[in-house]
Design a protein around this motif. Sequence first.
Motif, short mmCIF file in Angstrom:
data_model
loop_
_atom_site.label_atom_id
_atom_site.label_comp_id
_atom_site.label_asym_id
_atom_site.label_seq_id
_atom_site.Cartn_x
_atom_site.Cartn_y
_atom_site.Cartn_z
N ARG A 206 -0.65 16.25 71.47
CA ARG A 206 -0.15 17.28 70.54
C ARG A 206 -0.69 18.66 70.90
NH1 ARG A 206 2.70 15.77 65.83
NH2 ARG A 206 2.87 13.50 65.84
N ARG A 207 0.18 19.66 70.79
CA ARG A 207 -0.25 21.05 70.97
C ARG A 207 -0.78 21.57 69.63
NH1 ARG A 207 3.77 23.39 74.52
NH2 ARG A 207 2.76 25.39 74.15
N TRP A 208 -1.95 22.18 69.65
CA TRP A 208 -2.52 22.79 68.43
C TRP A 208 -2.20 24.28 68.46
CZ3 TRP A 208 -7.44 20.79 65.77
CH2 TRP A 208 -7.51 19.40 65.88
N ILE A 209 -1.40 24.72 67.51
CA ILE A 209 -1.03 26.13 67.48
C ILE A 209 -1.49 26.76 66.16
CG2 ILE A 209 0.88 27.78 67.63
CD1 ILE A 209 0.61 26.13 70.17
N HIS A 210 -2.36 27.74 66.28
CA HIS A 210 -2.79 28.52 65.11
C HIS A 210 -1.92 29.77 65.05
CE1 HIS A 210 -6.41 26.12 64.54
NE2 HIS A 210 -6.57 26.15 65.85
N CYS A 211 -1.22 29.96 63.97
CA CYS A 211 -0.26 31.08 63.91
C CYS A 211 -0.85 32.36 63.33
CB CYS A 211 0.96 30.66 63.11
SG CYS A 211 1.73 29.17 63.79
N GLY A 212 -2.13 32.34 63.00
CA GLY A 212 -2.77 33.58 62.53
C GLY A 212 -2.60 33.76 61.03
N PRO A 213 -3.63 34.38 60.39
CA PRO A 213 -3.55 34.58 58.94
C PRO A 213 -2.61 35.72 58.56
CG PRO A 213 -5.61 35.48 59.81
CD PRO A 213 -4.89 34.85 60.97
N VAL A 214 -1.77 35.49 57.56
CA VAL A 214 -0.88 36.53 57.04
C VAL A 214 -1.14 36.69 55.55
CG1 VAL A 214 1.51 37.23 56.65
CG2 VAL A 214 0.90 36.05 58.77
N ARG A 215 -1.37 37.93 55.13
CA ARG A 215 -1.67 38.18 53.71
C ARG A 215 -0.37 38.41 52.94
NH1 ARG A 215 -6.55 42.06 52.59
NH2 ARG A 215 -5.14 43.60 53.41
N VAL A 216 -0.28 37.79 51.80
CA VAL A 216 0.93 37.86 50.98
C VAL A 216 0.53 38.23 49.55
CG1 VAL A 216 2.95 36.59 50.17
CG2 VAL A 216 1.96 36.04 52.39
N ASP B 78 2.80 28.82 74.17
CA ASP B 78 2.08 28.99 72.91
C ASP B 78 2.61 30.20 72.15
OD1 ASP B 78 0.56 26.87 73.67
OD2 ASP B 78 -1.38 27.90 73.55
N ALA B 79 2.86 31.29 72.89
CA ALA B 79 3.35 32.52 72.25
C ALA B 79 4.70 32.28 71.59
CB ALA B 79 3.45 33.65 73.27
N GLU B 80 5.56 31.48 72.25
CA GLU B 80 6.87 31.20 71.66
C GLU B 80 6.75 30.34 70.40
OE1 GLU B 80 9.64 31.43 75.71
OE2 GLU B 80 8.67 29.55 75.15
N LEU B 81 5.88 29.34 70.47
CA LEU B 81 5.69 28.46 69.31
C LEU B 81 5.13 29.24 68.12
CD1 LEU B 81 4.26 25.32 71.12
CD2 LEU B 81 6.41 25.43 69.87
N SER B 82 4.14 30.07 68.40
CA SER B 82 3.53 30.86 67.34
C SER B 82 4.54 31.88 66.79
CB SER B 82 2.29 31.55 67.90
OG SER B 82 1.80 32.48 66.99
N ALA B 83 5.30 32.52 67.68
CA ALA B 83 6.29 33.52 67.25
C ALA B 83 7.35 32.87 66.37
CB ALA B 83 6.94 34.19 68.45
#
Lengths: 292, 202, 207
Positions: A86-96, A220-225
Motif C-alpha cells: 500500500r502507498r501511504w499518502i498524507h494529503c496535508g492539513p487543511v483548515r476549515v 505521490d503528487a498526483e495522488l495527493s492532488a
Amino acid sequence: MSLTDDRAALDQWYTLGALQDFPAGAEVPSRLLGEDLTVRRLTDDVEVRAAGRALPVRTDYGHLWTSFGTPERDLFELPESREPDRRWIHCGPVRVRASGLRLVENFLDLAHFPYVHTDILGSEAHPEVARYEVEQRRDVDELWATKCEFYQPKAAAASDEGQISKYMYRVVSPFNVMLYKTPPTAPDRWDVIALFVQPADEAVSVAHAFMLVIDLTSTDAELSAFQQMIFVQDKIVLENQRPSLLPLQPGRETPTRADLSSVLYRRWLKEKQLRFGTEPRTDLQSTDLPHA
Amino acid sequence: MADWIPIALSRDVPVGITRAVIVDTREVMIWRGEDGVAQVWEDRCPHRGMRLSLGFVRGNALNCLYHGWQYGAGANCLRIPAHPDLTVPPTIRANAYAATETGGMVWMSSDSADPPPLLPALTPVITLAIEAAPERVLAALGGSTAEPLIGLPFAGGTLQLGWHRAHAAKTMLHATGAGADIAAATAHLRALRQSLEQEAAA
Amino acid sequence: MPKLYDYVLSGSCYKVRLLLSLLGIAYETQAVDFFPGREHKRPEFLALNPLGQLPVFEDAGLVLRDAQAILCHLANTYDASGQWLPRDVRFGSVMMWLSFAGGELMAISGARMIAMLNYAGDLAALQAKARAALRLLDDHLADRAQAGGLWLVGATPTIADIAMFPYVALSHDAGIGHEDYPAINLWQRQVRKLPGFVGMPGVPDYF
C-alpha cells in the motif's frame, strides 16, 4: 475560548497531524478542543503539553494522536496499514471554518457527488443514491455503512473511464472516519481513505486526509492532488452550512433515505452525549441535558 | 411602510442570478428566475443548511449547490435528485420572505402586514457598502433611520436613496435618481463613503 | 504539446487552466506537490523557475513563469482574433489590470494560505488589503455596468478578466464574502457563462 468541559469529547483520541509534519527538536504549536497545545518531537519520543500538563501520546498509522481525557478504548484498528504494497499518502492539513462533525457527516455523504464533485465522483445524469445498509457495531463502538454504490466518472487519480464504485464507510470515533472503495486497477482490493479531524475549536477544524491505496501508476503528487481537489471542493460547502455547528435537534434539518448514515451518526453522537461542535439544543429539559 | 426594507438595486439582480445580502445580521439571498420575479429567501437550504446564494438558477427554479435540491418560485421543493422518483412532500420548503420591487429596488419584509411602498421607477445609480453605523450615514444624508428612503436634491435632479443595515457598523446604500448626472452622483456618494469611513475609523 | 506545471489548489495555475480551456488548447500537466511537499522549493523545480513559484509553462522550447506573462503568451500565440489581448487603445488598460491581478489582488492569495493552509502571516492585515482591492474592482465594474459594459476593458472579455477572476472567486477561502460587491457578483456571472469555462476546487462549475 478555552478547553471544553464536554466529557464525551475529552475522552477521545485526536490526531494533531502526520508525524512527518513535526520536525525533530522543534516546538510546534497546535490547538484542540478550544485549548492551545505544544508538540515537541525528540529523537524517538513525542511530547504533547497543554497548560503545563503532559498528555498521553500515540504514534500509530503515521500520525500523532493525543487526548485530554481517558479514552474508553485504545486507538481503532487499521489492518490495511500492515499490507506492504500500500502507498501511504498524507494529503496535508487543511483548515476549515466549520464544526468537525459537519466534516465527518459530509465525508459519509454520497448524494453530493454529482454537484460538488461534478464529473469526478459523480455526474448530474446519475444522481440517484441506491439503498445501502447502516449498522452500529456495538462490540467495537463503530458505525458502518455498507453496500454503497455510485456511478463515478473519475473515481480516482488513476481512472481512465467511469465505473460503478463500491463503498464502505466506517466511523471509528466522533471525529475520525474512513472509507473503503474499489480501486480502478485492483477490483478485488479496497483502497482506504481516511479523514482524521482535529477539532481546534467548535467551529474551526483541521482536516487531515490520509490514504492507503493500491496504485502502481500515479505519482505521490498526483495522488495527493486528487484528494486535495476533492476535499477543497467540499470545503466551500462546509464553510457555508448554517449553522456551522451540527444541529442534533429534531426538525432543524431534513434528512431523506440517502442520509441514513447521517441519521445514524447523529443518533450515535446523542447517545454519547457529545456537545463539542454541536448546536446548543433548546428541546431538552434541564434534567436531560448532557452532563460534563 | 417601515416594515419593508430595500436590500438591492433591481438592476443588480438580473434573470438567472443569485445574490447574498446581509440584512441586520441575517443572511438572506435574492434570486430571479425566467419569470422575472425577484425572490427573497433565507439563505439556507432546509436539507443540510447550505447557503442557497451559492446555488444556481435554471429556468424558474433555484438549485442548492450541495445536493441539487430544486426549489420553485413558491419556495416548495420540487425535486430531490438522490431520489428521482420521489414525489417531494409539500412540507419541504425554503423559508421565503415577502418580496417586491418598486422604485428600482428589491424590497423584503418578514411581516408584510402593511402593503409595500409604491414608488416611481428611477434610474439605478449604485449600491455602496459603507463601513459606518446607519445612524451616522443617515445623519450625514439628512435622513432618518425610521424611514427606508432618503430624498436628496442633487445637481438639478433628485436622488432617491434606499438603505439597509447590514450590521451595527455597516450600512448598505442603494441609490437611484431622476434628472441627475449619474457619474457625478456616483462620485459624490463615493466621497461621502470615504469621509464616513474615515470618521468611523478615527 | 504545451505543458503546465500545475497545483490543483493554486489560483494562479487556475488562471492559466481557464484561458487554455477558453481557447481550446490541448496541453499536458505535471502535478507539483506544492502542499504539503513544498516541491516548488526543491532544486529540480528551482531549475525551471528560480523564484520557486507556480505556475510554469513550457511551450515550443519556451519556459515561462508568472501567470500574467503566460496569459499574454497564450493570447499572443493562439488567439488569432486578437480579442483576448487587444493591440489597440485597450492594450494599456489590459496591462494595468494584469499588473493589479499579480499585485494588489494577491493579498487574497496570501490571506487564503494563512486561513486555509496555516501559513505564517498577518491575516487581518492581508484581509484589509484584499477588501481594498475588491472595492476598487467593484467600483470599476459598477462604472463599467453603468456605461453598459460587462467586462473589465472594452466590449469583449480579455485576459484582464481571466487574470482577475480566480482570486476574486476564491476570496471566501480568505474569509471574505461577496455581499458588499454587487458589481463583482454580476461580472463573475458573465465570466462563468463564457463557452469553455472551467471551475476549480472552491470555484464551483455551477452558477
